[in-house]
Design an enzyme around this catalytic site. Sequence first.
Site, PDB file in Angstrom:
ATOM      1  N   GLU A  61       0.820  -1.204   0.000  1.00  0.00           N
ATOM      2  CA  GLU A  61       0.000   0.000   0.000  1.00  0.00           C
ATOM      3  C   GLU A  61       0.861   1.263   0.000  1.00  0.00           C
ATOM      4  OE1 GLU A  61      -1.942  -2.898   3.016  1.00  0.00           O
ATOM      5  OE2 GLU A  61       0.012  -2.568   2.078  1.00  0.00           O
ATOM      6  N   CYS A  84      -1.817  -3.632   7.548  1.00  0.00           N
ATOM      7  CA  CYS A  84      -1.362  -3.784   8.933  1.00  0.00           C
ATOM      8  C   CYS A  84      -1.773  -2.561   9.766  1.00  0.00           C
ATOM      9  CB  CYS A  84       0.147  -3.999   8.998  1.00  0.00           C
ATOM     10  SG  CYS A  84       1.142  -2.651   8.328  1.00  0.00           S
ATOM     11  N   ALA A 163       9.317 -36.228  -9.496  1.00  0.00           N
ATOM     12  CA  ALA A 163       9.325 -36.274 -10.958  1.00  0.00           C
ATOM     13  C   ALA A 163       9.404 -37.742 -11.337  1.00  0.00           C
ATOM     14  CB  ALA A 163      10.510 -35.498 -11.516  1.00  0.00           C
ATOM     15  N   TRP A 179      17.162 -37.279 -17.873  1.00  0.00           N
ATOM     16  CA  TRP A 179      16.036 -36.575 -17.249  1.00  0.00           C
ATOM     17  C   TRP A 179      14.762 -37.318 -17.581  1.00  0.00           C
ATOM     18  CZ3 TRP A 179      17.224 -33.062 -13.773  1.00  0.00           C
ATOM     19  CH2 TRP A 179      18.426 -32.368 -13.887  1.00  0.00           C
ATOM     20  N   ARG A 193      11.460 -23.562  -6.496  1.00  0.00           N
ATOM     21  CA  ARG A 193      12.583 -23.305  -5.590  1.00  0.00           C
ATOM     22  C   ARG A 193      12.638 -21.838  -5.190  1.00  0.00           C
ATOM     23  NH1 ARG A 193      17.573 -26.782  -8.299  1.00  0.00           N
ATOM     24  NH2 ARG A 193      16.691 -28.858  -7.931  1.00  0.00           N
ATOM     25  N   THR A 205      20.495 -38.577  -2.089  1.00  0.00           N
ATOM     26  CA  THR A 205      20.416 -37.705  -3.266  1.00  0.00           C
ATOM     27  C   THR A 205      21.717 -36.956  -3.474  1.00  0.00           C
ATOM     28  OG1 THR A 205      18.015 -37.437  -3.020  1.00  0.00           O
ATOM     29  CG2 THR A 205      19.172 -35.750  -4.283  1.00  0.00           C
ATOM     30  N   GLU A 302      12.827 -32.276  -2.049  1.00  0.00           N
ATOM     31  CA  GLU A 302      13.209 -32.888  -3.319  1.00  0.00           C
ATOM     32  C   GLU A 302      14.049 -34.135  -3.054  1.00  0.00           C
ATOM     33  OE1 GLU A 302      14.436 -30.723  -6.781  1.00  0.00           O
ATOM     34  OE2 GLU A 302      13.854 -28.803  -5.891  1.00  0.00           O
ATOM     35  N   ASN A 308      11.000 -39.293   1.070  1.00  0.00           N
ATOM     36  CA  ASN A 308       9.595 -39.097   0.703  1.00  0.00           C
ATOM     37  C   ASN A 308       8.677 -39.984   1.540  1.00  0.00           C
ATOM     38  OD1 ASN A 308      10.428 -37.313  -1.263  1.00  0.00           O
ATOM     39  ND2 ASN A 308      10.164 -38.739  -2.967  1.00  0.00           N
ATOM     40  N   SER A 310       9.275 -41.418   4.469  1.00  0.00           N
ATOM     41  CA  SER A 310       9.288 -41.058   5.882  1.00  0.00           C
ATOM     42  C   SER A 310       8.387 -39.862   6.158  1.00  0.00           C
ATOM     43  CB  SER A 310      10.719 -40.746   6.325  1.00  0.00           C
ATOM     44  OG  SER A 310      10.762 -40.405   7.691  1.00  0.00           O
TER      45      SER A 310
END
Length: 370
Positions: A61, A84, A163, A179, A193, A205, A302, A308, A310
Amino acid sequence: MSEKNTNFSRFDKKMMKRCLTIAKKASGFTAPNPLVGAVIVKDGKVISEGYHHYFGGPHAEVNAIANAQEDLKGAHIYVNLEPCSYYGKTPACSLALIQHQFAKVFIATLDPNPLIAGNGVQALRNAGMQVKTGLLEAEALKFNERFFHFITHKTPFIALKIAASLDGKIATESGESQWITNEKSRAFVHELRQDYSAILVGIGTVLKDNPALTVRKPGKTKNPVRVIIDSQLRTPPSSKILDNHAKVIIAISESIEEKKIEEFIKEEHISLWKCPTKNGQIDLQYVFSKLGKEGIDSVLVEGGAEINASILQHHLTHKIYAFIAPIIIGGQNSKSAFGSKGFQKLSEAPKLKNITYKNLDTDLLMEGYF
């Protein structure tokens, strides 16, 4: 309190959509504050707009008022979050609106921050302004879902990103994964990200892919904090993820010897967190709680199949981004998106809700909530 109204005009909706569009420009730079945009209208025409550029900077604002070239008395202002009403890092926005004698204020959502929570709206109404809330409320809530969760629960909003092939594989039996998805999907991941304050992976990873986990896209970027779940401190000193492009946090077991810690890289941007374990694994709930105390409002996971699984089994995630490529990998020993033993009964398996789909050339992105 505010006058909540569902009878908004097409023009009103267009103005609020514009607020969200310009607010998005600051993605990655305002956390743990929200993304906020403001549009000022007078005599049916847009005369100024502004957005919150970075954490600690002027609010939307105030920037919109500063950008105006004409008298604002009697103007209308659209903003996707309640102005605010207290002096924090910047002066109260509600006071600025009162000083410039706006006639009407359109707000998408109230601010859940206890310091505001309707006080901004009340201040405006006490000053004689007409205040309407609920304009594109659902869109605005989703737009700032990470902020709303964090300000309410004090813990990060957690999202999983996978993915996978059409048969749910994230790598071949030999470990090849680059990929599976196409360039458009990978570009979208870099947008994600940028959106999230931290990105989390497991040591598997790091050892297999040696990722940098930075944001690579056109324009101004900000890299997320990189979090490694590495109970035995096996992260190689030469790993790309340890570069100084962003802060790095390595979650290690409390049982790691001090000598091993002392011999590890000592740089200001790298922190080692001793964390409790459960069943031989780092307690992820503890990690997320500690991240929240550090002001990290959101985490994009990622990780590989075990991380994943867990997170899913312990009900720690709120959302999933599933990129599905039109390729079938097959093979019993090929890596699936979720490891461990999985769920033994369909009735126990987590189910998604509020699912949306997006085509990314040949790939499909499915977003859903747990």
